[in-house]
Design a protein around this motif. Sequence first.
Motif, PDB file in Angstrom:
ATOM      1  N   GLU A  41      33.790  36.662  33.943  1.00  0.00           N
ATOM      2  CA  GLU A  41      34.331  35.771  34.970  1.00  0.00           C
ATOM      3  C   GLU A  41      35.602  36.362  35.585  1.00  0.00           C
ATOM      4  OE1 GLU A  41      34.632  31.784  33.645  1.00  0.00           O
ATOM      5  OE2 GLU A  41      35.572  31.066  35.489  1.00  0.00           O
ATOM      6  N   ALA A  42      36.435  36.983  34.727  1.00  0.00           N
ATOM      7  CA  ALA A  42      37.651  37.615  35.246  1.00  0.00           C
ATOM      8  C   ALA A  42      37.292  38.813  36.110  1.00  0.00           C
ATOM      9  CB  ALA A  42      38.545  38.034  34.082  1.00  0.00           C
ATOM     10  N   ARG A  43      36.304  39.565  35.686  1.00  0.00           N
ATOM     11  CA  ARG A  43      35.852  40.694  36.520  1.00  0.00           C
ATOM     12  C   ARG A  43      35.364  40.189  37.875  1.00  0.00           C
ATOM     13  NH1 ARG A  43      35.317  45.477  33.932  1.00  0.00           N
ATOM     14  NH2 ARG A  43      34.693  45.488  31.753  1.00  0.00           N
ATOM     15  N   ALA A  44      34.558  39.119  37.841  1.00  0.00           N
ATOM     16  CA  ALA A  44      33.970  38.601  39.073  1.00  0.00           C
ATOM     17  C   ALA A  44      35.046  38.114  40.035  1.00  0.00           C
ATOM     18  CB  ALA A  44      32.991  37.478  38.744  1.00  0.00           C
ATOM     19  N   ALA A  45      36.126  37.573  39.490  1.00  0.00           N
ATOM     20  CA  ALA A  45      37.205  37.110  40.355  1.00  0.00           C
ATOM     21  C   ALA A  45      37.902  38.290  41.034  1.00  0.00           C
ATOM     22  CB  ALA A  45      38.212  36.298  39.534  1.00  0.00           C
ATOM     23  N   TRP A  46      37.956  39.407  40.349  1.00  0.00           N
ATOM     24  CA  TRP A  46      38.676  40.570  40.875  1.00  0.00           C
ATOM     25  C   TRP A  46      37.800  41.401  41.808  1.00  0.00           C
ATOM     26  CZ3 TRP A  46      39.283  45.878  41.075  1.00  0.00           C
ATOM     27  CH2 TRP A  46      40.594  46.339  41.273  1.00  0.00           C
ATOM     28  N   MET A  47      36.527  41.575  41.457  1.00  0.00           N
ATOM     29  CA  MET A  47      35.598  42.402  42.245  1.00  0.00           C
ATOM     30  C   MET A  47      34.280  41.650  42.363  1.00  0.00           C
ATOM     31  SD  MET A  47      35.007  45.330  43.853  1.00  0.00           S
ATOM     32  CE  MET A  47      33.819  44.534  44.931  1.00  0.00           C
ATOM     33  N   PRO A  48      34.253  40.627  43.237  1.00  0.00           N
ATOM     34  CA  PRO A  48      33.071  39.752  43.287  1.00  0.00           C
ATOM     35  C   PRO A  48      31.832  40.454  43.846  1.00  0.00           C
ATOM     36  CG  PRO A  48      34.639  39.178  45.011  1.00  0.00           C
ATOM     37  CD  PRO A  48      35.311  40.211  44.165  1.00  0.00           C
ATOM     38  N   MET A  49      30.676  40.071  43.325  1.00  0.00           N
ATOM     39  CA  MET A  49      29.432  40.553  43.924  1.00  0.00           C
ATOM     40  C   MET A  49      29.285  40.001  45.341  1.00  0.00           C
ATOM     41  SD  MET A  49      27.097  42.590  42.576  1.00  0.00           S
ATOM     42  CE  MET A  49      25.404  42.053  42.813  1.00  0.00           C
ATOM     43  N   THR A  50      29.635  38.750  45.523  1.00  0.00           N
ATOM     44  CA  THR A  50      29.590  38.134  46.858  1.00  0.00           C
ATOM     45  C   THR A  50      30.986  37.620  47.167  1.00  0.00           C
ATOM     46  OG1 THR A  50      27.293  37.484  46.498  1.00  0.00           O
ATOM     47  CG2 THR A  50      28.469  36.396  48.287  1.00  0.00           C
ATOM     48  N   ASP A  51      31.715  38.341  47.999  1.00  0.00           N
ATOM     49  CA  ASP A  51      33.114  38.030  48.271  1.00  0.00           C
ATOM     50  C   ASP A  51      33.189  37.021  49.421  1.00  0.00           C
ATOM     51  OD1 ASP A  51      35.787  37.902  48.803  1.00  0.00           O
ATOM     52  OD2 ASP A  51      36.092  40.072  48.906  1.00  0.00           O
ATOM     53  N   LEU A  52      33.188  35.752  49.050  1.00  0.00           N
ATOM     54  CA  LEU A  52      33.180  34.698  50.074  1.00  0.00           C
ATOM     55  C   LEU A  52      34.574  34.432  50.648  1.00  0.00           C
ATOM     56  CD1 LEU A  52      30.634  32.338  48.301  1.00  0.00           C
ATOM     57  CD2 LEU A  52      30.283  33.515  50.480  1.00  0.00           C
ATOM     58  N   GLU A  53      35.597  34.992  50.020  1.00  0.00           N
ATOM     59  CA  GLU A  53      36.935  34.861  50.616  1.00  0.00           C
ATOM     60  C   GLU A  53      37.097  35.846  51.769  1.00  0.00           C
ATOM     61  OE1 GLU A  53      40.391  34.824  48.184  1.00  0.00           O
ATOM     62  OE2 GLU A  53      39.477  33.549  46.664  1.00  0.00           O
ATOM     63  N   THR A  54      36.727  37.088  51.521  1.00  0.00           N
ATOM     64  CA  THR A  54      36.835  38.105  52.579  1.00  0.00           C
ATOM     65  C   THR A  54      35.757  37.902  53.643  1.00  0.00           C
ATOM     66  OG1 THR A  54      37.672  39.651  50.924  1.00  0.00           O
ATOM     67  CG2 THR A  54      36.927  40.594  53.017  1.00  0.00           C
ATOM     68  N   TYR A  55      34.576  37.470  53.195  1.00  0.00           N
ATOM     69  CA  TYR A  55      33.442  37.296  54.109  1.00  0.00           C
ATOM     70  C   TYR A  55      32.905  35.865  53.972  1.00  0.00           C
ATOM     71  CZ  TYR A  55      33.746  42.382  53.924  1.00  0.00           C
ATOM     72  OH  TYR A  55      34.201  43.676  53.968  1.00  0.00           O
TER      73      TYR A  55
END
Lengths: 425, 105
Positions: free
Chosen positions: A305-319
């Motif tokens: 979960e910490a990894r996903a927050a740092w390098m998400p598979m689907t980055d919904l904040e940036t995109y």
Amino acid sequence: MNRLTLWPLCAAIASVASYGASTGTAEADAPSLSHDTVLSGLDNPWDMAFLPDGTMFFTEKCRGLSVMMPDGEVRPLLGMVRSSDFDDIHYDLFCEGQAGMMGVAIDPDFDSNRRIYVMSTSSLTPPGSNRVMRLEVSEGFDSVANRTDIVTDIPFKPRSSAHPFGGPGAHNGGRVRFNPGDGFLYVTTGDTHNGEVPQSPTLLGGKVLRIDTDGNAAPDNGAPDGFDPRIYGYGFRNVQGIAFRPSDHRPVIAEHGPWHSDEITALVPGGNGGWDPRPNMAGRGDCPDNYCGYEPNQMEGMDPEARAAWMPMTDLETYPDAMPPAWDNNMLSQGMSSAVFLEGDQWGDWNGRLLVGLMGIGFGGTPVGQRIDVIDLAEDGLSVHDVSEMPLPMGSGRFRSLVQGPDGNLYAAIDEGDIYRIVPD
Amino acid sequence: MKTAILLAALAAGGFGAGQAAAADLAAGEERYGVNCVNCHGRTGRGMASFPSIAGRDAEFITSRLKSYRARETVGPNSALMFSLADELSDEDIANLSAFIAETFR
């Protein structure tokens, strides 16, 4: 005891709880299964494609393309540089790491044009590329001819990099499938451990392509202005599964996660998958060899979960307009590969369900999870109603390819060299 | 399979007491089934991008596993091997090495 030492136990409990909650529902009218072994002793079988009479084309990653006739006879058709026992060898075709001969698909008009399509790594374009080849099969099913490479510029990773699994040949995607709804060929690709590739408008890695049988872009692929018109979906990591929902032919992909979050995603034309492993993006700094895909702490286990927050598979904040996954495998990365929708009353409650094969991998205490999952995808493609694990009638394996045969049974290839037929009883 | 391995070990005479060798091989087989078979396979020949370990002797396997346990990079799959070797004791490594060398000749 800190969080990092506690999390595997927590993750395991969460995983068990999740499956416990869902398995009972799915198995209420699930079929009982039996199996037999169709072929064994193969060298990394990668994909299969069937004609209505049961003729099965299949690929082996480092050997090439063969066909199994309905009587069980196997005939080698197209060899690669290291496959000495094929009459017809194309010496530009090679395997390296995860790359080699991968997906195979049969033309919807095969009866009249004898065409099949194969994705393979080739040395024709330095430093190597992944290509989609169109081949014509002889009337006697004993040779192929008239090779035409209809896509020549899918990236290949030529050199090692400082990443987990960082050898040459990483992340090629490799599945090719015709959508029965529109008749076009869909080609899945991977990011090749290159941070620039997934969001690039021109590089074809980390994409889903939608093309005609000459390799031209299909109409209305929908990618943004400036994108290669063959691109139907972009911003992916390594897509090895694609299937089309029988009710509406919507494409659904299955994707490997990094050290977290395998994903099932229902596509929309021109959609962004939201994977962007470039350095100095979304609050990240520099990364090894300009690829952040396994960061942070890429060589050590940590909370997915910490990894996903740092390098998400689907980055919904940036995109914010990226396509959200329908399911993220409970935030685990376990090598999600092939996908297929089951069809037919013989499958009981599983008729219309999506199957995904998981090759299995554990890291830093995460469960390996080698299995086939049965997924009830929501109508809008944004969530799942249910996920259950198929009770296998044989041992598990690295499930590389799942295909439903013309007999209605499920065919499953594992890397170790077997192709199984799984029969609902 | 365990019976066959025991007989092979006894025939080979490569271990001290026969009973001790059988216990080591059985423990190694069990550990192999948990930690190794998913990538190196039932016959140790490897698959996908995971290498073959068939034909390797016990000394080689022991050396590699201890290197990975010490976080020494050996090849592109080192991160995965760090994670797996981290939990292995010297005894686990000895058992695994004996099983692999004896079984996947």
